[in-house]
Design a protein around this motif. Structure first.
Motif, short mmCIF file in Angstrom:
data_model
loop_
_atom_site.label_atom_id
_atom_site.label_comp_id
_atom_site.label_asym_id
_atom_site.label_seq_id
_atom_site.Cartn_x
_atom_site.Cartn_y
_atom_site.Cartn_z
N ALA A 48 0.87 -1.18 0.00
CA ALA A 48 0.00 0.00 0.00
C ALA A 48 0.90 1.23 0.00
CB ALA A 48 -0.91 0.00 1.22
N ILE A 49 0.71 2.11 -0.96
CA ILE A 49 1.55 3.29 -1.11
C ILE A 49 0.66 4.51 -1.18
CG2 ILE A 49 3.31 4.44 -2.50
CD1 ILE A 49 4.07 1.70 -3.61
N SER A 50 0.92 5.49 -0.30
CA SER A 50 0.11 6.70 -0.24
C SER A 50 0.93 7.88 -0.76
CB SER A 50 -0.34 6.97 1.20
OG SER A 50 -1.09 8.17 1.26
N ARG A 54 -3.73 9.96 -1.80
CA ARG A 54 -4.29 8.80 -2.49
C ARG A 54 -3.49 7.56 -2.13
NH1 ARG A 54 -3.88 12.74 -6.37
NH2 ARG A 54 -2.07 11.73 -7.29
N VAL A 55 -4.14 6.42 -2.14
CA VAL A 55 -3.49 5.15 -1.82
C VAL A 55 -3.61 4.23 -3.02
CG1 VAL A 55 -3.48 3.13 -0.32
CG2 VAL A 55 -3.98 5.38 0.63
N THR A 134 2.75 2.90 2.96
CA THR A 134 4.01 3.63 2.97
C THR A 134 3.73 5.04 2.44
OG1 THR A 134 5.31 1.63 2.57
CG2 THR A 134 6.34 3.73 2.01
N ILE A 135 4.04 6.04 3.23
CA ILE A 135 3.72 7.42 2.87
C ILE A 135 4.88 8.02 2.06
CG2 ILE A 135 3.02 9.68 3.70
CD1 ILE A 135 1.05 7.43 4.36
N LEU A 136 4.58 8.47 0.86
CA LEU A 136 5.57 9.13 0.02
C LEU A 136 5.27 10.62 -0.01
CD1 LEU A 136 5.74 6.69 -3.03
CD2 LEU A 136 7.18 6.71 -1.00
#
Length: 240
Positions: A48-50, A54-55, A134-136
């Motif tokens: 999961a990438i945010s 947005r995810v 994971t927050i980018l």
């Protein structure tokens, strides 16, 4: 294409030793008796990438011999597995592919689980462990990511198409395309093959180096005129 079923779904086994659950099309998870079944059928490599609120969710086919019919996506505010009596997992939707998206409603922490519904006559479904995104964060001078990545397949070639970043400006030099084997657990640039050495202007790229019968994953990055690349958020799976 997955098959929707009306009314209550059959009682099913939730993986990772969780409680059983009955799921309705309205998304209500009703806990039932606990189970300690094997988890080999649960989706693997769930990510999961945010980015910008947005995810994007990505996962791979489980190792179980029965193919998936479709997938069920859950979101919760705690890392309690789907099906546990104290889980607040909320059913979001069903999908026939191995990717999904969501928009975070606020700044709270969220976890995502993917459940696989195997093809009939097997009625059991299995859920992955909850995964925190994971927050980018966008770095200074970094472009936004391209959006709407999709593909078409032909003999010996896979063509990718995408749209400009939502906050597009004149500073973009073009786009670069990355490719991974579909079973790559971590899809970062360091594990990918970059398919074009210099950024291209267009919104389409054809990969003619694919092998028949093999699956791949792709992502596209926007590149600024200063050579700064956007994050890789949108992945597309394809088979030659």
């Amino acid at each position: 294409m997955f098959r929707r079923q009306g009314g209550l779904r059959p009682m099913s086994r939730a993986a990772i030793g969780t409680a059983l659950a009955i799921v309705t099309t309205a998304g209500l998870a009703l806990p039932a008796a606990a189970d300690e079944d094997d988890t080999s059928a649960a989706p693997i490599n769930v990510q999961a990438i945010s980015y910008n609120g947005r995810v994007r969710l990505y996962w791979d086919q489980p190792t179980a011999p029965v193919p998936a019919d479709h997938w069920m996506v859950y979101r919760s505010t705690t890392p309690t597995p789907v099906g546990q009596p104290d889980s607040d997992a909320r059913f979001l939707y069903e999908t026939g592919g191995r990717r999904a998206g969501d928009t975070l409603p606020d700044d709270s922490s969220y976890y995502y689980s993917i459940c696989v519904v195997p093809q009939r006559p097997v009625a059991d479904w299995f859920c992955s462990a909850p995964v925190a995104p994971t927050i980018l964060e966008r770095k200074p001078a970094q472009p936004d990511t391209p959006v709407g990545l999709w593909h078409t397949e032909a003999l010996g070639a896979i063509t990718l198409r995408w749209q400009k970043p939502e906050n597009d400006d004149a500073s973009l030099a073009g786009y670069v395309v990355y490719r991974w084997d579909s079973d790559s657990a971590v899809r970062g640039k360091d594990t990918a093959t970059r398919l074009n050495s210099t950024p291209q202007d267009g919104l389409e790229f054809t990969d003619r180096t694919v092998s028949g019968g093999k699956d791949y994953s792709y992502a596209v990055a926007a590149v600024s005129k200063d050579g700064v690349e956007s994050e890789l958020v949108d992945f597309e799976r394809a088979g030659a």
